[in-house]
Design a protein around this motif. Structure first.
Motif, mmCIF file in Angstrom:
data_model
loop_
_atom_site.group_PDB
_atom_site.id
_atom_site.type_symbol
_atom_site.label_atom_id
_atom_site.label_comp_id
_atom_site.label_asym_id
_atom_site.label_seq_id
_atom_site.Cartn_x
_atom_site.Cartn_y
_atom_site.Cartn_z
ATOM 1 N N SER A 48 -6.308 -3.230 -5.126
ATOM 2 C CA SER A 48 -5.338 -2.399 -4.399
ATOM 3 C C SER A 48 -4.972 -1.153 -5.196
ATOM 4 C CB SER A 48 -4.084 -3.211 -4.065
ATOM 5 O OG SER A 48 -3.350 -3.568 -5.230
ATOM 6 N N THR B 219 -5.984 2.985 -4.241
ATOM 7 C CA THR B 219 -4.990 4.058 -4.179
ATOM 8 C C THR B 219 -5.380 5.238 -5.057
ATOM 9 O OG1 THR B 219 -3.321 2.328 -3.864
ATOM 10 C CG2 THR B 219 -2.501 4.532 -4.333
ATOM 11 N N THR C 257 0.832 -1.203 0.000
ATOM 12 C CA THR C 257 0.000 0.000 0.000
ATOM 13 C C THR C 257 0.868 1.255 0.000
ATOM 14 O OG1 THR C 257 -1.803 -1.130 1.149
ATOM 15 C CG2 THR C 257 -1.776 1.267 1.271
ATOM 16 N N HIS D 97 1.159 4.272 -2.971
ATOM 17 C CA HIS D 97 1.008 5.701 -2.703
ATOM 18 C C HIS D 97 2.253 6.484 -3.136
ATOM 19 C CE1 HIS D 97 -2.894 5.972 -0.697
ATOM 20 N NE2 HIS D 97 -2.616 4.815 -0.120
ATOM 21 N N TYR E 30 2.128 6.701 -6.906
ATOM 22 C CA TYR E 30 1.063 7.623 -7.325
ATOM 23 C C TYR E 30 1.536 9.075 -7.240
ATOM 24 C CZ TYR E 30 -3.727 9.398 -7.817
ATOM 25 O OH TYR E 30 -4.867 10.049 -8.247
#
Length: 244
Positions: free
Chosen positions: A213, A217, A119, A123, A126
């Motif tokens: 997942s 995000t 996770t 992030h 991103y």
């Protein structure tokens, strides 16, 4: 901590030889062309094979890996000065990366075994992408059970490596506790009569789990393709950061 196969200086030296021809890399250069990506982050770059290919096409490439020994091998290759090499994980992707494309090849995504780590990586990726930028990575299909072949690897593989002599590689399946699979690579340096081993654990996530997942995000999964060098055995995800 990166596995010894990447982090031990002696093992990093022989990695490229035993990894063999990187037939998978042309597909990622083609994806960069398809997306007209000029700024690329190669996450988990290892010994830099893809990073250098991308840089030779005139792209701005930032290559990250937590294993210093692998980066040392990469930095010693021709044209290494054309790449920005960074030691670390996704957490240290430069704030000004402004990447059109972030890539993870060689099933590096499977080395991220903990949910919280995965996770956090998503992030980090991103935030490093410009709006409309793409995150692409490959992963083995768990339904194909590749570990069955690892359990019957057979005879060791040997290679004569300049400066090191004959080196022998053996693979041993250690444990299958899905979604985790652990294996050991053992290298015997015959000229030195020394042996080094590296244990690794991979996480096998299915297509639905990965898609969920990514979407959680904020990514949009635009395409999931077959890996051209391993059709039916691996998937290549293309997930985009939406445009503002």
């Amino acid at each position: 901590m990166p596995d010894p196969i990447f982090a031990h200086p002696r093992l990093a030296q022989v990695y490229d030889t035993f990894d063999g021809p990187r037939d998978d890399l042309a597909a990622y250069v083609a994806i960069a062309d398809e997306l007209n990506a000029r700024r690329v982050v190669d996450l988990g770059c290892g010994t830099g094979s893809l990073s250098l290919l991308l840089a030779r096409t005139g792209r701005h490439v930032i290559a990250l890996d937590p294993a210093r020994a692998s980066l040392d091998v990469a930095r010693a290759k021709p044209h290494a000065e054309e790449v920005t090499w960074v030691e670390g994980t996704s957490a240290v992707i430069p704030a000004d990366a402004n990447a059109d494309l972030v890539v993870m090849t060689g099933n590096a995504a499977q080395a991220v075994v903990e949910d919280q780590e995965w996770t956090a990586l998503l992030h980090d990726v991103y935030r490093s992408l410009v709006p409309g930028g793409c995150f692409t990575f490959e992963t083995r299909r768990p339904e194909r059970r590749p570990w069955d072949a690892w359990a019957t690897a057979g005879e060791p593989v040997t290679a004569n490596i300049p400066g090191l002599g004959v080196v022998e590689q053996r693979r041993q399946l250690i444990k299958v506790d899905l979604p985790l699979v652990s294996f050991r690579l053992t290298y015997r340096f015959l000229n030195e009569d020394t042996t080094h081993s590296s244990d690794s654990t991979l996480r096998f996530r299915g297509q639905e789990e990965l898609t969920a997942s990514l979407m959680a995000t904020g990514f949009t999964v635009r395409d999931v393709r077959e890996a051209p060098d391993r059709p039916g055995r691996e998937l290549v995800f293309l997930a985009h950061r939406p445009r503002d």
